[in-house]
Design a protein around this motif. Structure first.
Motif, PDB file in Angstrom:
ATOM      1  N   PRO B 279      23.528  76.229  14.938  1.00  0.00           N
ATOM      2  CA  PRO B 279      24.134  76.882  13.776  1.00  0.00           C
ATOM      3  C   PRO B 279      25.603  77.223  13.917  1.00  0.00           C
ATOM      4  CG  PRO B 279      22.807  78.458  14.993  1.00  0.00           C
ATOM      5  CD  PRO B 279      22.603  77.124  15.660  1.00  0.00           C
ATOM      6  N   TYR B 281      28.061  75.271  14.770  1.00  0.00           N
ATOM      7  CA  TYR B 281      28.953  74.123  14.627  1.00  0.00           C
ATOM      8  C   TYR B 281      28.705  73.419  13.300  1.00  0.00           C
ATOM      9  CZ  TYR B 281      29.302  75.097  19.553  1.00  0.00           C
ATOM     10  OH  TYR B 281      29.501  75.743  20.739  1.00  0.00           O
ATOM     11  N   SER B 295      33.939  74.736  15.377  1.00  0.00           N
ATOM     12  CA  SER B 295      33.167  75.653  16.200  1.00  0.00           C
ATOM     13  C   SER B 295      33.393  77.078  15.725  1.00  0.00           C
ATOM     14  CB  SER B 295      33.644  75.460  17.644  1.00  0.00           C
ATOM     15  OG  SER B 295      33.103  76.421  18.470  1.00  0.00           O
ATOM     16  N   ARG B 298      36.533  79.926  16.016  1.00  0.00           N
ATOM     17  CA  ARG B 298      37.855  79.339  16.250  1.00  0.00           C
ATOM     18  C   ARG B 298      38.841  79.743  15.155  1.00  0.00           C
ATOM     19  NH1 ARG B 298      39.348  76.121  20.863  1.00  0.00           N
ATOM     20  NH2 ARG B 298      37.407  75.844  21.972  1.00  0.00           N
ATOM     21  N   ARG B 310      30.466  87.389  15.333  1.00  0.00           N
ATOM     22  CA  ARG B 310      30.340  88.594  16.143  1.00  0.00           C
ATOM     23  C   ARG B 310      30.789  88.401  17.587  1.00  0.00           C
ATOM     24  NH1 ARG B 310      26.368  91.838  13.492  1.00  0.00           N
ATOM     25  NH2 ARG B 310      26.219  91.076  11.377  1.00  0.00           N
ATOM     26  N   VAL B 311      30.617  87.210  18.093  1.00  0.00           N
ATOM     27  CA  VAL B 311      31.042  86.923  19.472  1.00  0.00           C
ATOM     28  C   VAL B 311      31.911  85.677  19.446  1.00  0.00           C
ATOM     29  CG1 VAL B 311      29.258  88.104  20.817  1.00  0.00           C
ATOM     30  CG2 VAL B 311      28.733  85.898  19.784  1.00  0.00           C
ATOM     31  N   PRO B 312      32.726  85.470  20.497  1.00  0.00           N
ATOM     32  CA  PRO B 312      33.667  84.337  20.458  1.00  0.00           C
ATOM     33  C   PRO B 312      32.955  82.985  20.429  1.00  0.00           C
ATOM     34  CG  PRO B 312      34.226  85.879  22.231  1.00  0.00           C
ATOM     35  CD  PRO B 312      32.877  86.272  21.714  1.00  0.00           C
ATOM     36  N   ALA B 313      33.691  81.961  20.055  1.00  0.00           N
ATOM     37  CA  ALA B 313      33.202  80.581  20.051  1.00  0.00           C
ATOM     38  C   ALA B 313      32.523  80.262  21.379  1.00  0.00           C
ATOM     39  CB  ALA B 313      34.368  79.616  19.832  1.00  0.00           C
ATOM     40  N   GLY B 314      31.438  79.542  21.302  1.00  0.00           N
ATOM     41  CA  GLY B 314      30.731  79.143  22.517  1.00  0.00           C
ATOM     42  C   GLY B 314      29.731  80.151  23.022  1.00  0.00           C
ATOM     43  N   HIS B 315      29.722  81.320  22.436  1.00  0.00           N
ATOM     44  CA  HIS B 315      28.726  82.340  22.751  1.00  0.00           C
ATOM     45  C   HIS B 315      27.743  82.343  21.588  1.00  0.00           C
ATOM     46  CE1 HIS B 315      32.284  83.392  25.072  1.00  0.00           C
ATOM     47  NE2 HIS B 315      31.516  84.066  25.904  1.00  0.00           N
ATOM     48  N   PRO B 316      26.601  81.690  21.764  1.00  0.00           N
ATOM     49  CA  PRO B 316      25.740  81.387  20.622  1.00  0.00           C
ATOM     50  C   PRO B 316      25.293  82.601  19.810  1.00  0.00           C
ATOM     51  CG  PRO B 316      25.019  80.161  22.556  1.00  0.00           C
ATOM     52  CD  PRO B 316      26.063  81.133  23.019  1.00  0.00           C
ATOM     53  N   GLU B 317      25.323  82.422  18.501  1.00  0.00           N
ATOM     54  CA  GLU B 317      24.695  83.370  17.594  1.00  0.00           C
ATOM     55  C   GLU B 317      23.472  82.699  16.992  1.00  0.00           C
ATOM     56  OE1 GLU B 317      28.654  85.879  16.255  1.00  0.00           O
ATOM     57  OE2 GLU B 317      27.561  84.748  14.761  1.00  0.00           O
ATOM     58  N   GLY B 318      22.502  83.494  16.550  1.00  0.00           N
ATOM     59  CA  GLY B 318      21.271  82.885  16.074  1.00  0.00           C
ATOM     60  C   GLY B 318      20.741  83.528  14.812  1.00  0.00           C
ATOM     61  N   LEU B 319      19.436  83.441  14.668  1.00  0.00           N
ATOM     62  CA  LEU B 319      18.782  83.876  13.446  1.00  0.00           C
ATOM     63  C   LEU B 319      18.966  85.364  13.167  1.00  0.00           C
ATOM     64  CD1 LEU B 319      16.865  82.946  11.144  1.00  0.00           C
ATOM     65  CD2 LEU B 319      15.005  83.854  12.523  1.00  0.00           C
ATOM     66  N   GLU B 321      21.401  87.266  13.874  1.00  0.00           N
ATOM     67  CA  GLU B 321      22.755  87.510  13.366  1.00  0.00           C
ATOM     68  C   GLU B 321      22.894  86.994  11.937  1.00  0.00           C
ATOM     69  OE1 GLU B 321      22.526  85.892  16.710  1.00  0.00           O
ATOM     70  OE2 GLU B 321      22.198  87.984  17.241  1.00  0.00           O
TER      71      GLU B 321
END
Lengths: 379, 379, 379, 379
Positions: B279, B281, B295, B298, B310-319, B321
Motif C-alpha cells: 500500500p 507504493y 513511495s 517522499r 505517519r512514518v517515513p518512506a520505507g517504514h511500512p504502514e498498513g490497514l 493506519e
C-alpha cells in the motif's frame, strides 16, 4: 538431418515480423529459405531476395507464379510462410495449398469464418500441414502450464482472467506519428484493430493452456482515443463449453504497458499465472500451500515442455525462441510426413488451422456482440 | 485537544472488524470508547465492555436503549460506530441519527437503495456527520493519486481496470471449515456475497480516486464453487458519466491471492496503478517517459496526502493506519462542528453517506443486470 | 487484564521515535503512560506531558528525580522507556535499574561494550526485565523464519547476505538540509553514523533469525559524500561461531532505497529471503523445489509466529505493529513476573539486554577493524 | 553484405556453450561456419562437423593443423572462435593469432596474467581483432546504462554493489550428480571455481558500465559445501582508481537463484540497477525524483544502445541476442578492417583482449588476497 526448403510471401526489407520468422527458423537451422515474393514492388522484392541469398529464378513476381513454379520444381519448397497483412492471408494460403504446398501463416488467419473453414477443409483434403504463428504459445512455460492442467493439477477450471495491455496506440495516430494511419482506417484494416491484433492472442493462449473451447461471448469494443473509428480497447466476458467462465481485456491505450499479455487460470485445486514480458517464469499456487515460482529449465518441468528449453534456467529466452518453438515442431512433423511416416497427435505440437479458425470465430462473434450493445453471442 | 466520546454497536469479543475500529481510533487517541452494546447476548456484551474499561451504566441491553440514554446524558457519546452485520445497519444507524448522534458505519451501508437514501436524508436534515468505513481509501497513496488526477496529470480518464481477487472462499464452506456457512446462505447474507463484500470496495476506490460517477453497468455474477447459491466471483463492465469506461473483477476463489484490491487508471496523458497489498507504493507512467515508482512519504507527495503519512518512506504502514485515516478526518471534522465552526468541503475528507449510497446503488444495479443475463442497467 | 504503568524519558513533541513507541504500546493497550520527562527543556516537557494526559506531579525535571520518585510511589511505573539520543542511554538505564525499575531502551544500547555489560550485570542482579527495541524483529514473518531455521528447514547455515540501503543521507547535510548537521559531527554523534544506526539492525536481525553468534569481522567503513567525516556506507565480512559466513552491507547513500533492510540466508537444505519494505511476505526455497512465497497469516505459519499476526493475510501490517510486537511479549512477561510467576525462556520473546550488548560489540569491533585497514577482529 | 568465414575450436556435440555461439552468429547471419575442430576425439569431431555442414577437408585433427591450413587457404577463415575449457585458451588463441587469424575466445581468457598479456601483445603487433565473450555486456540495456554514466547522469560514482548468485552447485557434486566432478578438482579446474567462472562476469560488467578500473581488492573465497576444495562462494571488497568503492558477491550455493547477475551503481546524482534474469529492464533513480523503470526499445534509449535492440519493447530478448550483440560489432569491425578501412574506437563495441586481461588480473589478485587471509592486494 537435411534442411527443408521453404519460401516466404511478404516480409520485405524493414518489415519487422518477416525478419522474426526468418531468424526464428535460422535458430534451429532445420529449414532454409529458397524462394520468395517479398513485396508488391517487384524490383524491391528481387533486390531484397538477392540480399537474402536466394537465387534469381526463385524470386517471383507474385504469389501465384511462386506457388505454380515451386510446385513444379523437383527441389521446390516444402512449405510457404505467409507474413503479409491479414487481408491477403486467405488468397495466398489457398494458392499454395491448392498446389500441394504446406503452409505457415500469421494470425489472425483470415477475415471471415468461412475463409478459415475453407482453408481448413482444403488442407485436410490434401493432407497438408498448416501452422498459424500464435508465437506466444511457443514459450516452454506455456507448454508446462498446459501439461499441469492436463495432469489435473488445477482440477476443474473455474475462471480465467486474461489481459493484453499495450500503450503504443495511446497517442494520436496521424501524419506525424511513426504508426501507419491505415491501421486505424477500417477500409484497409478491417472491422477491428485491437481485438483482432492482440485480443486474438488471448483467445489462443487460453485455449492452448486450458484446452477449453468458448461457448459464447459478451463483448464491448471501445475507441477511446478521440476521433478514432476502430477499437483500441476491448472487454470480453466469456463462457466455456463444459463449464467455467472467463474475462478478457485487451488494450492499446494502457500507458505503462509494453506488451503485457498475462493469463491467470483458477481451478478447484489451484491456480496458474504467467506474463509474457517475463516469459521464463510462471506461478503455481496449489490450494493447500504457498505460491510457487517455477523457473524454465528446472528439473520440475515435464519433458513435453523441457524439450523446448534451449539454455539453462536463469539464462533468458525470448520472442525469437518462442517463435522458433512454433517452427521446430512444424518442421519436424513435416519432415516425418515427407519421410512417409504417419503423424501422431503429439507431433502436431503447434497452432494449426483449427486454432486459426477458432481465433477468427472469436473475433467475429465479439464484433457481433459489441455491435448489438454487448449481447451474448454463441460461437 | 480533548478526546471525543464514542460508542460501539457490535464488535464483540473475537469479532475481527470491531477490534480493528477500536485500535484504529486508539492510534490517534482523538476519541475514547465510553459506551457500547457489543453483542445480542447481553451477558457477554457487558462482560466484554467491562474488559474494555467501559463503566457498567453505559453498557446497554440493545441499541435502542443505548441511543436513547446516551442522547440524554450530558456526557453522552458524540458518535456511534456501527460494526454489526450488514442486515442491521439501516435500523441501527437510523436509531442514532434520530437521537441526534453522529454515525460511522461499516460498508456496504444498507441492503436497499431506499434505506441508504433515507439515512442520507435524515443526516442532512439533522446536520449530522455520517462516515462509511471504506478503509482502503484511507491510504496516503490513494489520496495522492486522487490529487494527481484532480491536477490533470492523467488528462481525461479513458479506462479503468480494477480488480479484487481473494481466495478464502475457494474451498467448500461447510461444517468443517472455519468460515461460517451463513455467509453463503441467501436467507441470512442477502442477495450477494462477493460483489457486495469486496466488489463494493472497487466501486468506492475508483470513485474516490477518479471522481467519476457510474452511468450504467453490465454485470455477471458467478457461483463457481459447486453447490453454492450466492456469488463468489463477479465481472462488471462499467460506463462513466461524462465518458470513460471500466472493467471490474472481484473474486473469492482466486487461489494465490490474499486480498489484492488493485486499480489501474488510464488517461490521455498517463496512467496510475496501485495494489492494496503493497500500500505504500504506486506507479505513475506519464505519456512521455518511463514508469515511475512513487513511495509514500517522499517529498513528491502533495500535502493533502502527506498529512496522512505517519512514518517515513520505507517504514511500512498498513490497514490500521488506513482505518485511522478514515477516523482522523471524521473526528477532526466532528470536533470542529462541536466547537460551533462551519465545516468546509475539505474537512469531509472521508467516505460519507453519499459514498455509502453510491455503493448500495452499484451493488443493486449489478444484481439486476446479472439476473437479466448481463444487460445494461442505468444507475 | 489490568494495564501496567510506564514512564518515558525523551520523545518530546515532534520527536518521531517517541511517538512510535507510544502508539505501539497503545495498539494493544496493555500498558498506559503515567510519568515522563520528555525534554531537557522542563517547560516544554511538562506542557507536552500534560497534553499526553499525564498528571502534573508525575512530570519530572530530570530522569534522576523521575527514577527516585516513581520508585517510591506505590502506584509508580513498572517500566521506563528510554528514547533519548544514544549518548545518554547508559546513564538513564542505569538510573532506573538502580531503583528497581524495569527498562526498555532504544538501540544501539550504549557507546561502549563495558557500559552494556554493566547494564546487563545490574539487570541480572536485580532480576529486572530489559528490552531493546530492535523493531524489525517484531514482524511475524521474522518469527516464522526463525522457527523454520530452528526446525532444521535450512539445515546447517552456510552463508548470509544481508543489507540495509537507504538514501536519505546521499545529499549534502548542511544548514540548508532538513537533516541536523550534528548527525555527521563525530563530537556529538560518536564514532559511527551508518554502521551504528542501521548496520546494527542487520546484526540483530541475522542473530535473531539464525541464532548464530559472530566470531570475527573484517569491516570497511566509508565516507562517500564529500567533506563528511563519519561513515555513510559500510561493508562487513563476517564469520560465525560454529561455521558459516556472512556479508553485510549498510548504506545511506543508496539512491532508490527508502529503508530496504533485506536478509538472505542460505543453508544446506534451502534458503530464506525477506525485505522489510514488504514485511508481510518472505520467500522459502527448499533444495528440491521451486521458490515459495509465504504470506503472513496463512495456515502454514507456526503458532509462535501466528500469535503476532493481527489481521488476516493480505491486510498489510507495518512498523507500528512490529514495534507493538516487541512491547507485547515484554509487557506480558513483566505482568507474569509482577504476578509472582517464574518466567520461562519462551516468555522472553523480545530483544533483551544480551542482544543489546551483542550489537554494541559488533559496532565497536567493526570500527576497530576498519581503522586498521580492514583486518579481522574477534568479537 | 558478404558473409565472413569463421572456424570453431571446441563446442562438440552436446557442448552447451559452443551451440550458443553458433546460434548467436547465425541470428544475424553475418558470418558462416566453414572450418572446425570440435573435439579431441577426431572421429566424433569430424562426424559432428559434417552434421554442421562443413566440408571434410576443413575438419581438422587438431587446432595446430587447423590454424596452419586455414591460414594458407585463399578462402580461409577470417576468425577463429575458441570455446574449449579455460586451460587451453592460451595455446589455442596464440596458435591462431600467430598465423594472422583474428580470434574470439570465451572467458576467463587465460589462467595467468602473463598469458593474457602475451595474447594482447601479439594481437596488437599483428593488428588482429580479439574478442572475449563476456556475453552479459551485450544486452542493450547494459549499453544504455553505460551511456547514461558517460553522460554524467549519475555524477561521480560512489559505490557499486554487484552480485552473481546461482544454486546449481549447492548440492554435492559426486558420481551421482549431473555435474562433472572435475569442476571441483583443482588439478583440472585450476585455482578457482566460483570466482573465476562467475565472479569474473561481475568484474567485467561493472568495468563496462562504469568505465572504472579496479585499484585494489580484499577477497574471501569460501568452500561452503562440505568436502569441497575449490571456492563455491566469494566476497570481494573493491576500491577503484580515481575514487569509489565496491562490493562483489558471487555464489553457487544460493538456493533460489538461477543466474542472477545483478548490478547496482550509486553516484552522487542518482543510481542504476539491473538484473540479468530480467534483461530488458533497468531502474534509474535520479537524486530528485522517483525510481524509473526503463524498458528496452523505448524512445528514451540512446542510439548507441537502441541499435542493438531487435524487437520492440515488451517482446523479450534473451541470452542468444546478448551473445549476438558481442558478435555483431566484432564481425562488422572485422569486415571494415578487411575492406581496408581504419577502425575507430566506436567500432570496438565488444569486450576485447584488454577486458580479458583485466578479468584475469582480477581473479588472480583476489586469489592472492584470500590466501593471505583477506589482505588488500593491488591490481
Amino acid at each position: 538431418m537435411e534442411q527443408i526448403a521453404y519460401g516466404m510471401i511478404g516480409g520485405g526489407k524493414g518489415a519487422f515480423i518477416g525478419d522474426v520468422h526468418r531468424k526464428a527458423i535460422r535458430l534451429d537451422n532445420l529449414a532454409v529459405l529458397k524462394a520468395g515474393c517479398f513485396s508488391r514492388d517487384v524490383e524491391k522484392s528481387k533486390a531484397f531476395g538477392t540480399e537474402l541469398g536466394i537465387k534469381g529464378d526463385r524470386l517471383y513476381t507474385d504469389y501465384h507464379e511462386m506457388a505454380e513454379k515451386e510446385a513444379s520444381r523437383e527441389d521446390g519448397i516444402a512449405f510457404a510462410v505467409c507474413v503479409t497483412p491479414n487481408a491477403s492471408h486467405y488468397d495466398i494460403c489457398k494458392a499454395f495449398l491448392s498446389k500441394g504446398i504446406h503452409v505457415v501463416c500469421d494470425k489472425p488467419l483470415t477475415w471471415t469464418v468461412e475463409q478459415s473453414e475453407e482453408l481448413m477443409r482444403i488442407s485436410k483434403e490434401k493432407n497438408l500441414l498448416f501452422g498459424v504463428t500464435y508465437s506466444y504459445t511457443g514459450y516452454p512455460v506455456v507448454k508446462q502450464m498446459r501439461k499441469m492442467i492436463q495432469d489435473g493439477k488445477l482440477g476443474k477450471i473455474r475462471f480465467v482472467n486474461a489481459e493484453y495491455p499495450q500503450d503504443w496506440l495511446a497517442g494520436p495516430v496521424d501524419e506525424h506519428s511513426s504508426i501507419a494511419p491505415w491501421r486505424m482506417d477500417p477500409k484497409v484494416a478491417g472491422a477491428t484493430n485491437c481485438l483482432g491484433d492482440i485480443g486474438s492472442h488471448i483467445e489462443n493462449l487460453v485455449a492452448t493452456v486450458t484446452g477449453k473451447k468458448i461457448k459464447k461471448v459478451c463483448a464491448r469494443l471501445d475507441s477511446l482515443v478521440e476521433g478514432r473509428t476502430l477499437d483500441d480497447n476491448a472487454s470480453v466476458m466469456v463462457e466455456y463449453e463444459g463449464g467455467g467462465k472467463g474475462l478478457y481485456w485487451s488494450s492499446q491505450i494502457a500507458f505503462g504497458y509494453d506488451n503485457a499479455l498475462r493469463i491467470r487460470i483458477f481451478g478447484e485445486k489451484g491456480s496458474l499465472e504467467w506474463v509474457q514480458e517475463d516469459p521464463d517464469y510462471f506461478y503455481f499456487t496449489p490450494c493447500d500451500g504457498p505460491k510457487q515460482k517455477w523457473s524454465r529449465g528446472r528439473d520440475q518441468f515435464d519433458e513435453s515442455a523441457q524439450q523446448y528449453s534451449r539454455v539453462p534456467a536463469g539464462h533468458p529466452e525470448g520472442l525469437y525462441e518462442a517463435f522458433a518453438n512454433i517452427y521446430k515442431p512444424f518442421i519436424l512433423a513435416l519432415s516425418k510426413q515427407l519421410r512417409g511416416e504417419k503423424l501422431d497427435e503429439i507431433d502436431l505440437d503447434f497452432p494449426t488451422v483449427e486454432a486459426g479458425l477458432e481465433g477468427v470465430k472469436f473475433i467475429n462473434r465479439c464484433l457481433e456482440s459489441s455491435k448489438q450493445g454487448s449481447v451474448w453471442v454463441n460461437l
